[in-house]
Design an enzyme around this catalytic site. Structure first.
Site, PDB file in Angstrom:
ATOM      1  N   HIS A 230     -36.305 -38.401  64.313  1.00  0.00           N
ATOM      2  CA  HIS A 230     -35.639 -37.212  63.798  1.00  0.00           C
ATOM      3  C   HIS A 230     -36.684 -36.234  63.274  1.00  0.00           C
ATOM      4  CE1 HIS A 230     -32.195 -35.016  62.516  1.00  0.00           C
ATOM      5  NE2 HIS A 230     -32.488 -35.068  61.208  1.00  0.00           N
TER       6      HIS A 230
ATOM      7  N   CYS B  14     -32.578 -32.092  67.407  1.00  0.00           N
ATOM      8  CA  CYS B  14     -33.044 -31.874  66.046  1.00  0.00           C
ATOM      9  C   CYS B  14     -34.325 -31.055  65.982  1.00  0.00           C
ATOM     10  CB  CYS B  14     -33.204 -33.193  65.316  1.00  0.00           C
ATOM     11  SG  CYS B  14     -34.339 -34.313  66.122  1.00  0.00           S
TER      12      CYS B  14
ATOM     13  N   ASP C 254     -31.741 -30.408  56.053  1.00  0.00           N
ATOM     14  CA  ASP C 254     -31.635 -30.902  57.428  1.00  0.00           C
ATOM     15  C   ASP C 254     -30.684 -30.038  58.219  1.00  0.00           C
ATOM     16  OD1 ASP C 254     -31.563 -32.189  59.776  1.00  0.00           O
ATOM     17  OD2 ASP C 254     -31.254 -34.198  58.937  1.00  0.00           O
TER      18      ASP C 254
END
Lengths: 689, 305
Positions: free
Chosen positions: A461, A417, A477
């Site tokens: 994250h 991520c 995202d």
């Protein structure tokens, strides 16, 4: 009188068991050489008992003690923790005392130290398991105390154990009452906090690899219980920090004076964002992070005195979170923030490294922006790029060089991520759109037994926020574009089969989550621990006050304090009455009073009368130890014996002449014995001193 | 009189070397009119002491060796049919003597033991319906061996209580032992002891000892001791009134022997081990071996004032 020197076997075993229980939780934390030292001392103790070894002699004891202090300091200096070193010294002291104990008094010291050490254990762990362990330890220590106090003939393992259990069981109700009612007074000193060197968690710097590292850990980050239904997984973006400064490799918080708590407090925004719809209410118990920021869903509203919201809408505490922290939040998941963006913030959200390392990315951004009609379209276009090109979501991406964005976007195309968030924000900024990286946690596992949500370190994250005209900051995202199930189902469902996932938590039950019964056991245990934390550990001053107010109404605390004060002092007065009643001060006749005063003076000179020593024997001993006093002492003793043990005097009257003589001789001797100051008192009030 | 007592002590000391304290205690016991139990290992001089005491006071002396088959009649005496008078005539047993040495008293059966102990308490014996007075003074010096108890009948507390004192003798110190060795074996050392005191002396001494003053302060101390034995949980049972009376009696006699007109705490402390050791027992003790430690505790922990 010779005191019994051999420690009874039973008592010794009780003590050793108690000590084992007390020290065992510390053993893993202690340096190995100290553990070895402890084991050696215990073995030595057993050998002494078996008659195969002697007690350590004085030089050896000195040597051990004086070596262990600098060694401990040297060991812990690098870690900089005063508490660990202190605990270590305390444990060693206890074990040394165990080694050299000969008498009942020594054993009592070991017992007392064991009690203290059990309490010390709570500094490190307050879980339900630790509490059970402490309870068992208390019982065993009490057993040791019982076997120590009892005559040998009455002592047996079972009878001592039974009595100890009974004592501890009887103390539990009182403990609960005291726990609930006794006012929590904050300590006057600062409680030192153990420093865990290997603490994992989100940090205020994001570079390639450091969030994927977190996915190796199954440690708990926090637990949340929602008042109503838990929002869907995709909504669970636990915002931690906003990182808006990019140096070409890592993302940081931009260096600004506003990072300090006092500045944030002073410039706290009056505008709190636009809140739409109904909020979700929930209650978070955060595990200690040693950091100052705390996590919540956006847009959070908190009513805690020492937590403030900064202009990035992240939450900060005045002091680092060193203990479990429980806080209640209301979040408006439907929100608008910063519809107008201040120019300073805008500049900050457009910052790029001065040295251009990623020209290809920049060119890509320029061409894509030209194709897209608006900023939002451009952002969606970039997401499509991630989705349609062969990008991979992996825990073990190849290392990146200097031009990290270029390399990632055009050659390696494998990342976690942080890679996606980083390159996404870069592409936004390169196209002149304000954007920033947000780190925190995403998702969580719902515990089916209690209905709360557990968020683990592997849920860590990073995502992006983009500022769009008229919409404010909007969350994007990019990871969701690559691996949508990461967002909708959670990290474990995507990463579960990847090498490296939960690598650091080799023994965690999380690794066995595919085995049905183990998984449900794990969840049950966690539910128990959560309940424990929620109802017991987090019972602090505020909760206590609330509880008391529900019980006693307004002004509960004041009333309770008064009632408690009265109750406790009444108890002590009654206890004192019963204790002191038995030992009424003995009434001495006049001659004995004078004689005993002389005894006190002599005791100060080093020749104290023993309890069971008669006057004649004592006089002989004084003559032997202090020949210069022999004559005076002999005379006094003769008169005293004549007065008190001689011919039975007439009712009510002693031989006045003799008494006067005794008083005179004692006075002369005492004047000779005493210090000048006391001599003055003696002269002025001969009857009183 | 004190010089004469000292002379008697010295005289007994010629056969029991280096044991002046034990000799004084034994003489104190006799002056106080109590019976004495000597408890020690074989060969320590128990019999010698008893024999020497009998000689030094000029008492007539009988020794009864107690065995497991000894019967009461063997010590009390029996009536035997006399053909000349055609009637039964009583033949007194060895107990009709001023001083009895009851050797190895725990080897005989309780039946015989109680016959002796009854005689000790009453000063008379009942044989075949007739009550016969024992000579006066009447002393029993009993001995027993505290180890190798196989086949013995240890005296119960109630019977131990009849003895005013119980003393041990203990090993002689090296100097005394060397002297003993140099002197050579002398079979009947006790017989060499000269008479130093008479029965009349004994009576008058006992009278004078009874007049020794005991002050309230001393009685306070004694009562503290007694209370301690009754209240402290280390003691299986406390000291009986008979025991405390015995302590006062012995303390008076001791003070008298020391030449004092009044008893002081030191007198109580001097006789306390001998007088109460056999009357006390620790809670944890089943064999009655802990009296000595308890008395030490009493001496150390009970405040004199």
């Amino acid at each position: 009188m010779e005191v019994q020197t051999q420690i009874p076997r039973l008592t010794l075993w009780w003590l050793l068991t108690a000590l084992f229980l007390v020290i065992s939780p510390h053993l893993l934390r202690l340096p190995i050489w100290i553990s070895l030292l402890i084991v050696a001392c215990v073995v030595w103790r057993i050998l002494i008992f078996a008659g195969r070894a002697a007690f350590p002699n004085k030089p050896l004891k000195m040597l051990i003690v004086f070596l262990s202090i600098p060694l401990t300091i040297a060991q812990y200096r690098s870690l900089g923790a005063g508490l660990d070193a202190a605990v270590c010294l305390l444990i060693m002291g206890t074990v040394f005392k165990l080694l050299e104990m000969r008498q009942r008094r020594d054993m009592l010291i070991v017992v007392a130290l064991s009690y203290v050490l059990t309490m010390v254990g709570f500094i490190y762990s307050q879980t339900i398991l630790a509490s059970l362990h402490a309870l068992i330890t208390f019982t065993v220590i009490t057993g040791a105390l019982v076997s120590l106090q009892r005559e040998n003939s009455y002592s047996s393992f079972t009878s001592n154990g039974r009595l100890a259990i009974r004592l501890v069981a009887q103390s539990i109700p009182l403990t609960i009452v005291l726990f609930l009612l006794v006012p929590r007074v904050a300590p006057l000193w600062t409680m030192p906090v153990p420093v865990s060197s290997n603490k994992t968690g989100v940090t205020d710097e994001m570079s390639p690899g450091n969030i994927s590292n977190l996915s190796k850990s199954a440690e708990l980050a926090f637990r949340v219980s929602f008042e109503d239904a838990t929002p869907i997984h995709e909504e669970l973006y636990w915002r931690g920090l906003v990182l808006d400064y990019f140096d070409g490799r890592a993302w940081r918080r931009s260096a600004s004076a506003f990072q300090s708590y006092s500045m944030m407090e002073r410039f706290q925004r009056t505008s709190q964002g636009v809140r739409n719809g109904t909020p979700v209410s929930y209650d978070i118990i955060l595990e200690p992070t040693q950091q100052t920021w705390i996590y919540a869903l956006p847009l959070a509203q908190l009513d805690v005195s020492d937590v403030i919201q900064d202009r990035n809408y992240t939450l900060h505490k005045e002091k680092p979170v060193t203990q479990r922290l429980r806080y209640q939040v209301q979040s408006y998941l439907n929100y608008d923030i910063d519809l107008e963006l201040a120019s300073a913030l805008k500049a900050r959200a457009l910052q790029l490294p001065e040295e251009e390392l990623n020209p290809r990315s920049k060119a890509l951004a320029a061409s894509l922006r030209q194709e897209a009609p608006g900023d939002r379209d451009y952002a969606l276009r970039v997401l499509r790029l991630f989705r349609e090109e062969p990008f991979f979501y992996t825990l073990t991406p190849p290392a990146l060089g200097e031009a990290s964005i270029d390399e990632f976007l055009f050659s390696s195309r494998q990342g976690f991520c942080e890679h996606y968030a980083s390159s996404f924000v870069y592409l936004m900024r390169a196209a002149g759109i304000p954007a920033r990286v947000v780190v925190g946690y995403q998702g969580g596992e719902i515990n089916p037994f209690e209905g709360y949500t557990m968020v683990y370190q592997y849920n860590a994250h990073a995502w992006a926020e983009v500022w769009l005209e008229g919409e404010g900051w909007v969350r994007f995202d990019p990871t969701g574009a690559v691996a949508p199930e990461r967002i909708s189902e959670g990290a474990q469902s995507v990463l579960g089969n990847q090498p490296g996932f939960l690598e650091d938590s080799r023994f965690s039950m999380m690794r066995f989550r595919n085995t049905q019964w183990l998984n449900s056991l794990r969840l049950r245990l966690d539910a128990m621990d959560y309940a424990w934390n929620r109802w017991v550990v987090s019972y602090d001053e505020d909760v206590q006050l609330q509880f008391l107010e529900t019980l006693f109404g307004e002004k509960a605390r004041e009333r309770l304090f008064l009632a408690l004060g009265v109750a406790i002092s009444t108890f002590f007065i009654i206890a004192a009455f019963f204790l002191l009643r038995g030992r009424k001060q003995k009434q001495f006749d006049e001659a004995t009073k004078y004689y005993l005063r002389l005894m006190q003076d002599l005791a100060a000179q080093g020749v104290g009368r023993k309890r069971g020593e008669g006057p004649i024997d004592f006089s002989a001993r004084v003559a032997k130890q202090k020949p210069e006093l022999a004559a005076a002492m002999a005379e006094i003793t003769a008169i005293y014996v004549q007065l008190n043990y001689g011919a039975i005097p007439e009712e009510g009257q002693k031989d006045a002449m003799l008494f006067a003589r005794l008083r005179q001789s004692i006075r002369i001797l005492r004047l000779a014995l005493n210090t000048p100051i006391k001599r003055v008192f003696l002269r002025v009030w001969p009857g009183q001193f | 009189m004190q010089e004469r007592i000292q002379a008697a002590v010295d005289e007994v000391g010629t056969v029991l070397l280096g044991k002046e304290r034990q000799i004084r205690l034994a003489i104190c016991c006799l002056i106080a009119g109590g019976h004495l139990l000597i408890e020690d290992l074989p060969g320590m001089g128990k019999t010698t002491l008893a024999h020497a005491l009998a000689r030094v006071f000029g008492l007539d002396f009988n020794r009864i060796q107690f065995t497991s088959d000894l019967l009461p009649a063997d010590i009390l005496g029996v009536s035997i049919f006399d053909q000349a008078t055609s009637g039964f005539s009583f033949h007194p047993g060895p107990i009709f003597s001023q001083l009895i040495l009851a050797d190895e008293i725990n080897r005989t059966t309780p039946k015989t033991q109680s016959a002796l102990l009854e005689a000790m308490e009453e000063g008379q014996v009942s044989v075949e319906g007739a009550t016969r007075a024992l000579p006066s003074p009447f002393f029993v010096i009993a001995t027993q061996n505290p180890v190798s108890l196989a086949g013995t009948f240890p005296l119960p507390e109630s019977q131990l209580d009849r003895f005013l004192m119980r003393i041990g003798i203990g090993y002689p110190d090296p100097k005394a032992e060397r002297e003993l060795l140099e002197r050579g074996a002398d079979a009947d050392r006790g017989a060499a002891v000269q008479q130093m005191l008479s029965v009349d002396d004994l009576t008058s001494m006992r009278e004078q000892a009874g007049q020794v003053g005991v002050s309230p302060l001393l009685l306070d101390y004694l009562q503290r001791i007694v209370a301690y034995t009754r209240e402290n949980e280390a003691f299986h049972f406390g000291l009986s009134p008979r025991g405390s009376i015995a302590v006062v009696r012995a303390a008076r006699t001791w003070a008298y022997m020391e030449g004092r007109q009044h008893a002081v705490p030191e007198d109580v402390q001097a006789i306390l081990p001998a007088v109460v050791e056999h009357r006390l027992r620790a809670s944890s003790d089943t064999e009655g071996r802990t009296g000595a430690a308890l008395v030490k505790r009493l001496l150390a922990e009970v405040d004199v004032f």
